[in-house]
Motif scaffolding. Sequence first.
Motif, short mmCIF file in Angstrom:
data_model
loop_
_atom_site.label_atom_id
_atom_site.label_comp_id
_atom_site.label_asym_id
_atom_site.label_seq_id
_atom_site.Cartn_x
_atom_site.Cartn_y
_atom_site.Cartn_z
N ARG A 234 0.83 -1.20 0.00
CA ARG A 234 0.00 0.00 0.00
C ARG A 234 0.87 1.26 0.00
O ARG A 234 0.58 2.23 -0.70
CB ARG A 234 -0.91 0.00 1.23
CG ARG A 234 -1.98 1.07 1.18
CD ARG A 234 -2.87 1.04 2.40
NE ARG A 234 -3.56 -0.23 2.53
CZ ARG A 234 -3.29 -1.16 3.45
NH1 ARG A 234 -2.33 -0.95 4.34
NH2 ARG A 234 -3.97 -2.28 3.51
N ALA A 235 1.92 1.23 0.79
CA ALA A 235 2.82 2.39 0.82
C ALA A 235 3.52 2.59 -0.53
O ALA A 235 3.69 3.72 -0.99
CB ALA A 235 3.86 2.22 1.94
N ARG B 231 2.35 1.69 -3.47
CA ARG B 231 1.36 2.18 -4.42
C ARG B 231 1.08 3.67 -4.20
O ARG B 231 0.95 4.45 -5.15
CB ARG B 231 0.07 1.37 -4.26
CG ARG B 231 -0.95 1.62 -5.38
CD ARG B 231 -2.22 0.82 -5.15
NE ARG B 231 -1.94 -0.59 -4.98
CZ ARG B 231 -2.08 -1.27 -3.84
NH1 ARG B 231 -2.49 -0.61 -2.76
NH2 ARG B 231 -1.82 -2.56 -3.76
N HIS B 232 1.00 4.05 -2.92
CA HIS B 232 0.78 5.46 -2.61
C HIS B 232 1.92 6.33 -3.12
O HIS B 232 1.70 7.41 -3.69
CB HIS B 232 0.63 5.61 -1.09
CG HIS B 232 0.52 7.03 -0.63
ND1 HIS B 232 -0.63 7.79 -0.79
CD2 HIS B 232 1.43 7.84 -0.03
CE1 HIS B 232 -0.42 9.00 -0.30
NE2 HIS B 232 0.81 9.06 0.17
N ILE C 220 1.70 6.74 -6.91
CA ILE C 220 0.64 7.66 -7.36
C ILE C 220 1.08 9.11 -7.13
O ILE C 220 0.91 9.98 -8.00
CB ILE C 220 -0.68 7.35 -6.63
CG1 ILE C 220 -1.21 5.98 -7.08
CG2 ILE C 220 -1.71 8.44 -6.89
CD1 ILE C 220 -2.42 5.52 -6.30
N MET C 221 1.62 9.38 -5.93
CA MET C 221 2.00 10.75 -5.61
C MET C 221 3.15 11.24 -6.49
O MET C 221 3.14 12.39 -6.95
CB MET C 221 2.39 10.85 -4.14
CG MET C 221 1.25 10.55 -3.17
SD MET C 221 -0.17 11.65 -3.36
CE MET C 221 0.55 13.20 -2.82
N THR D 44 4.57 16.89 -2.73
CA THR D 44 3.96 15.61 -3.13
C THR D 44 5.02 14.58 -3.52
O THR D 44 4.81 13.38 -3.37
CB THR D 44 3.02 15.84 -4.32
OG1 THR D 44 3.73 16.53 -5.36
CG2 THR D 44 1.81 16.63 -3.91
N ALA E 223 4.53 11.61 -0.30
CA ALA E 223 4.75 10.27 -0.84
C ALA E 223 5.26 9.29 0.20
O ALA E 223 5.33 8.09 -0.07
CB ALA E 223 5.74 10.35 -2.01
#
Length: 386
Positions: free
Chosen positions: A19-20, A22-23, A26-27, A230, A235
């Motif tokens: 999850r981290a 993927r985050h 995206i950022m 970001t 991120a």
Amino acid sequence: MRLTKRNRKPENAQEEALRAKRHAMIMRGVVTPIFGLLAVAAIALGLLNATVWQPSRTITADAKVTGTRYIVTDPDVLGLVDDRVTITADGGSGTVCVAIASSKDATGWLAGHPYTRLTGLSDWTTLSTERASAGTGQSGSQSDSGDSGDSGDEDVAFADSDMWRSVQCGDGSTEIKATSSAVTDVALVDLGEGGDSADVSFTWTRKTLPDYSTPMYFLGGLLVVLAILTASVFAMPPHKRRKRVVESDPIPAREEEVSIAEAFTGSLNAIKPSFTPKSSGRPRRRHAVGSDTSSSIPVVRIEGESGTGTQPVVVDPSSRNLVADAGASATPAPTTPEPQPEPVDDSATSVISQDELQAYFARLAREVGEESTSGDDNGDDGKGKE
């Protein structure tokens, strides 16, 4: 059940890691480029507004008017863009005049005549117009043509009237520069006899230009900061963005604070001598200066039965019985003179007990009694011999 519980933590850790990741993707891969592009666009727009798209310093707006001899502006139209304006009127033929006057004087001159109003700017290059009927002033009131003391008179020419602040006339066209000193000032155009169409233009030269580039620069800088955040802070995983709590070492217990009274008492105790004299339970004697303190201790020489001194004895006053000493002092002392004691050697002394002292005095009394008996016997023998 145990195997399931053991396997939960690794699975949760892997899910959190995915999850981290993927985050962060995206950022950094989506949001950051968007902010970057917007920042570049804002800065580019600012540069264009400062150079190519910079507003023009000169604004020129015109209007084509037909069907009326007189053309008048509404109040505030002269200073719509700047307080300095150049008015140009082109009538084609005949004498064309432009006058600057107050709205009251212009209304009085136009009483009973049709005219066209210039109401403002429909855009930056076009003046908006409105047709007014005969006998209607700017306030919309009706008046008769014969009842106008200040109205236009056929005997007075337009250029010769004293109602205007300034006037300029020309053959076919004219131009006048005006400064709107009051909000009620208007411009009145007379196209002359037979004139019913003209081209009227207003030209303003602006002292200051509107600044559209600075807001764009500010917006671009803000977008750059957002792009950096970001890509870095936003991120990061949430647990890394949280404030870390550093566990400090346990603070040792503080010693009890000393009160002011205790500190003062301790200071006084520090001034006292480091030794404490022993108290014997009785008042001490004061010795004269230079006296020998050893003489205060009574020394008694004990003689044996043979009459020779054996060893001096020191009597300790603290071990004596005062009651017994008082009783002994009440007993009558023998009348026989005591022998003179020999010089006492203070180099070696010892302490005797009370029983030894009593035995000494008893032996001394016995010896004194024997000496007195032997003396009496010797006296009797002498008398008998004589």
